[in-house]
Scaffold this active site. Structure first.
Site, PDB file in Angstrom:
ATOM      1  N   GLU A  94     -11.806  14.487  -1.085  1.00 42.45           N
ATOM      2  CA  GLU A  94     -10.687  15.050  -0.334  1.00 42.45           C
ATOM      3  C   GLU A  94      -9.435  15.208  -1.195  1.00 42.45           C
ATOM      4  O   GLU A  94      -9.191  14.434  -2.113  1.00 42.45           O
ATOM      5  CB  GLU A  94     -10.365  14.146   0.865  1.00 42.45           C
ATOM      6  CG  GLU A  94     -11.502  14.134   1.876  1.00 42.45           C
ATOM      7  CD  GLU A  94     -11.283  13.214   3.069  1.00 42.45           C
ATOM      8  OE1 GLU A  94     -11.642  13.616   4.183  1.00 42.45           O
ATOM      9  OE2 GLU A  94     -10.771  12.103   2.911  1.00 42.45           O
ATOM     10  N   CYS A 107      -1.998  15.339  -3.424  1.00 46.44           N
ATOM     11  CA  CYS A 107      -2.618  14.049  -3.693  1.00 46.44           C
ATOM     12  C   CYS A 107      -4.068  14.311  -4.094  1.00 46.44           C
ATOM     13  O   CYS A 107      -4.859  14.810  -3.298  1.00 46.44           O
ATOM     14  CB  CYS A 107      -2.505  13.192  -2.430  1.00 46.44           C
ATOM     15  SG  CYS A 107      -3.187  11.561  -2.610  1.00 46.44           S
ATOM     16  N   CYS A 114     -15.027   4.563  -4.321  1.00 49.30           N
ATOM     17  CA  CYS A 114     -14.312   3.720  -5.289  1.00 49.30           C
ATOM     18  C   CYS A 114     -15.128   2.461  -5.511  1.00 49.30           C
ATOM     19  O   CYS A 114     -15.707   1.926  -4.572  1.00 49.30           O
ATOM     20  CB  CYS A 114     -12.925   3.366  -4.733  1.00 49.30           C
ATOM     21  SG  CYS A 114     -11.863   2.529  -5.938  1.00 49.30           S
ATOM     22  N   CYS A 118     -10.323  -2.850  -2.301  1.00 49.36           N
ATOM     23  CA  CYS A 118      -9.062  -3.374  -1.782  1.00 49.36           C
ATOM     24  C   CYS A 118      -9.204  -3.536  -0.271  1.00 49.36           C
ATOM     25  O   CYS A 118      -9.711  -2.638   0.410  1.00 49.36           O
ATOM     26  CB  CYS A 118      -7.927  -2.439  -2.152  1.00 49.36           C
ATOM     27  SG  CYS A 118      -7.793  -2.253  -3.945  1.00 49.36           S
ATOM     28  N   CYS A 121      -7.975  -0.779   2.297  1.00 45.46           N
ATOM     29  CA  CYS A 121      -8.148   0.639   1.962  1.00 45.46           C
ATOM     30  C   CYS A 121      -9.470   1.177   2.479  1.00 45.46           C
ATOM     31  O   CYS A 121     -10.531   0.589   2.246  1.00 45.46           O
ATOM     32  CB  CYS A 121      -8.070   0.814   0.442  1.00 45.46           C
ATOM     33  SG  CYS A 121      -8.421   2.500  -0.087  1.00 45.46           S
ATOM     34  N   CYS A 343      -2.122   7.652   3.284  1.00 41.38           N
ATOM     35  CA  CYS A 343      -2.543   6.740   2.216  1.00 41.38           C
ATOM     36  C   CYS A 343      -3.645   5.815   2.691  1.00 41.38           C
ATOM     37  O   CYS A 343      -3.513   5.161   3.719  1.00 41.38           O
ATOM     38  CB  CYS A 343      -1.395   5.829   1.793  1.00 41.38           C
ATOM     39  SG  CYS A 343      -0.036   6.665   1.092  1.00 41.38           S
TER      40      CYS A 343
END
Ligand code: SAH
Ligand code: SF4
Length: 366
Positions: A94, A107, A114, A118, A121, A343
């Protein structure tokens, strides 16, 4: 057939020159080709009128200028736009465009998923599928330029003025492709994005930080989120490998950091976890001697997350303490929450749908 064609997007100037030579042309033709690809945004070789007709035909036969395919493009009520893009192998990622009054930032993602996890996230709940290629990274910028019809990019009043490497993935775990893509984006005869308007965010891959400053010279953002190792180990687990003092030492040594070019520290506001006045004071102490500003990010919830966002008054108090200590500390307004573009909310829709399908299957059994 498209499978066998060479995608020229993502090639450096030298690589493009080698491709051109390989096709039997003089290397300097690559300069013209570059201009068509990255300044004009042209995808059709037959329209490249400064090149000889025979060369255009050769190019059309063996090369292509391909962006990632747009699967869906969603527009938020606040003007934020999110693209779900697909690579040639079907993997999805994205990009998000965030308009502001006098500028607009894209962004950009660096990986599908990933490897890091975290705690707060959404992307971290999707395991790494693969790194994005330089073509797919710079291609995200080109898709945005296509959408806003900014070929060539106007000198004034551009929609797309800034790039933030803050999408899916850890850019410093895919450094080579990210560096290549950003070098292409910064080329003055092409996309011409100034390095002053590019920011790379890292969760703290300490050994790579110096290279970012030296080789790219872009702005640095650090996902700090906690002021002691005990908490940061939980929130940003890469901290176990590269603890806070090592991370801050790398920031102190960051090439090119100055008062005019401060390092951004991102700090997600989690209710009752890291948002007390004592935390703010600890943060001030940690940042001592660093040209720093702080970006306070209200936590964006996603399905399945346990954390809550701090109360507005708590965030305000936290920001006041930092501001009074001389650290500019804007609170980032959440954008595009309605389309899960804020975010930490990014995750390939295919993954989400798969998750939903599992839920549906489960409920149909009950
Ligand atoms: N992987 C890089 C780049 C992603 S940037 C990094 O971690 O720095 C995305 C920023 O949003 C990071 O600071 C990240 O910590 C933060 N973030 C992640 N999930 C969030 C959430 N749910 N709410 C608010 N911010 C979040
Ligand atoms: Fe990965 Fe960054 Fe999300 Fe951490 S915050 S899981 S490093 S994308």
């Amino acid at each position: 057939m498209s499978e066998s064609k060479i995608n020229l997007v993502g090639q450096t100037r030298d690589e493009l020159a080698a491709t051109v030579v390989g096709l039997g042309e003089k290397a300097f033709r690559a300069k013209q080709l570059w201009h068509w690809i990255y300044y004009r945004g042209e995808t059709d070789f037959t329209k490249m009128t400064t090149l000889a007709k025979s060369f255009r035909e050769t190019l059309a036969g063996s090369c292509e200028i391909r962006r990632p395919e747009t699967v869906t493009a969603q527009l938020s009520t606040d003007g934020t736009r999110k693209w779900l893009l697909r690579g040639k192998d079907g993997n999805e990622f994205e990009s998000v465009y965030i308009p502001e009054e006098d500028r607009g930032a894209l962004c950009v993602s660096s990986q599908v998923g990933c490897t890091l996890t975290c705690a707060f996230c959404h992307t971290g709940t999707q395991k790494l599928v693969r790194n994005l290629s330089a073509a797919e990274i710079v291609g995200q910028i080109m898709v945005a330029r296509d959408t806003y019809a900014e070929w060539p990019s106007p000198p004034e009043g551009r929609m797309l003025t800034n790039i933030v490497m803050m999408g899916m993935g850890e850019p410093l775990y895919n450094y080579d492709a990210v560096a290549k893509a950003l070098t292409i984006a910064m080329d003055g005869e092409g996309l011409a994005m100034s390095r002053r308007r590019i920011t790379l965010s890292t969760s703290g891959v300490v050994p790579m930080i110096e290279r970012v400053g030296e080789e790219l010279g872009v702005g640095l953002a650090i996902s700090l989120h906690a002021t002691n190792n005990e908490l940061r180990d939980v929130l940003v687990p890469i901290n176990k490998k590269y603890p806070i003092d090592e991370l801050l030492a790398a920031c102190r040594a960051y090439p090119g950091s100055s008062n005019a070019r401060r390092i951004t520290f991102e700090y997600v506001m989690l209710k009752g976890i890291n948002d007390s006045p004592a935390d703010a004071r600890a943060l001030i102490k940690l940042l001592h001697g660093i040209h720093a500003k702080v970006n306070l990010i209200p936590f964006n919830k996603w399905p399945g997350s346990d954390y809550e966002c701090s109360e507005p008054e708590t965030i305000e108090k936290f920001a006041d303490l930092l501001n009074n200590a001389g650290y500019s500390s804007p609170v980032r307004t959440p954008r595009g929450r309605d389309i899960m573009a804020a975010c930490g909310q990014l995750k390939s829709a295919s993954e989400r749908e798969r998750g939903q399908r599992v839920l549906l299957d489960a409920s149909s059994v009950v």
